[in-house]
Design an enzyme around this catalytic site. Structure first.
Site, short mmCIF file in Angstrom:
data_model
loop_
_atom_site.label_atom_id
_atom_site.label_comp_id
_atom_site.label_asym_id
_atom_site.label_seq_id
_atom_site.Cartn_x
_atom_site.Cartn_y
_atom_site.Cartn_z
CB CYS A 81 -1.95 -6.99 -0.43
SG CYS A 81 -2.58 -7.43 1.19
CD GLU A 102 -7.56 -3.38 3.71
OE1 GLU A 102 -7.38 -4.53 4.17
OE2 GLU A 102 -6.69 -2.79 3.06
CG HIS A 108 -7.54 -8.66 3.27
ND1 HIS A 108 -6.68 -9.71 3.15
CD2 HIS A 108 -6.89 -7.57 2.77
CE1 HIS A 108 -5.54 -9.30 2.59
NE2 HIS A 108 -5.66 -7.99 2.34
#
Length: 137
Positions: free
Chosen positions: A85, A128, A131
């Protein structure tokens, strides 16, 4: 506008709030930042550019996609992999992903969309969405 990347793990661990029509600029900034890092990045979430908003941008093949309020509805075919990442220092980390996912999200007009993704694109979306949920690999 291309934004600076966030590296603070405490900030990155915050759960994102739901995106609204006032957050279209976050999606645009996220897309421009992703394009600027295309050589080393395949997906980004709002918190990676300092915005705790549920928006992600990624490449589906060569096509960039922006999703507001993405939610994984169904996942099949669990496997283990390693991911890196741009926001996290250090090398790749082990994580569990799914080969096939069904995702619901809002497009730029905040219309609901649902689609099934597989393979590499599914893996990117899962990273994602993590996240957005404050989950770091």
């Amino acid at each position: 506008m291309v934004k600076e990347l966030m590296h603070d793990p405490l900030f990155l661990a915050r759960k994102a709030r739901a995106a609204g029509k006032g957050d279209l600029s976050v999606g645009q900034d996220l897309l421009e930042t992703l394009l600027a890092h295309r050589a080393t990045c395949v997906g980004m979430a709002g918190n990676m550019i300092g915005e705790t908003v549920a928006v992600i941008a990624f490449f589906d093949g060569d096509s960039p996609v922006v999703m507001y309020n993405p939610e994984i509805l169904k996942a099949e075919g669990e496997y283990e992999t390693e991911e890196g990442c741009l926001s996290l220092l250090g090398g790749p980390r082990k994580c569990k992903r799914y080969q096939k996912i069904k995702v619901r999200w809002d497009n730029e007009q905040f219309q609901k969309r649902i689609k099934t993704f597989t393979g590499w694109t599914a893996q990117i979306i899962q990273h994602e969405v993590d996240h957005c949920n404050g989950i770091l690999i």
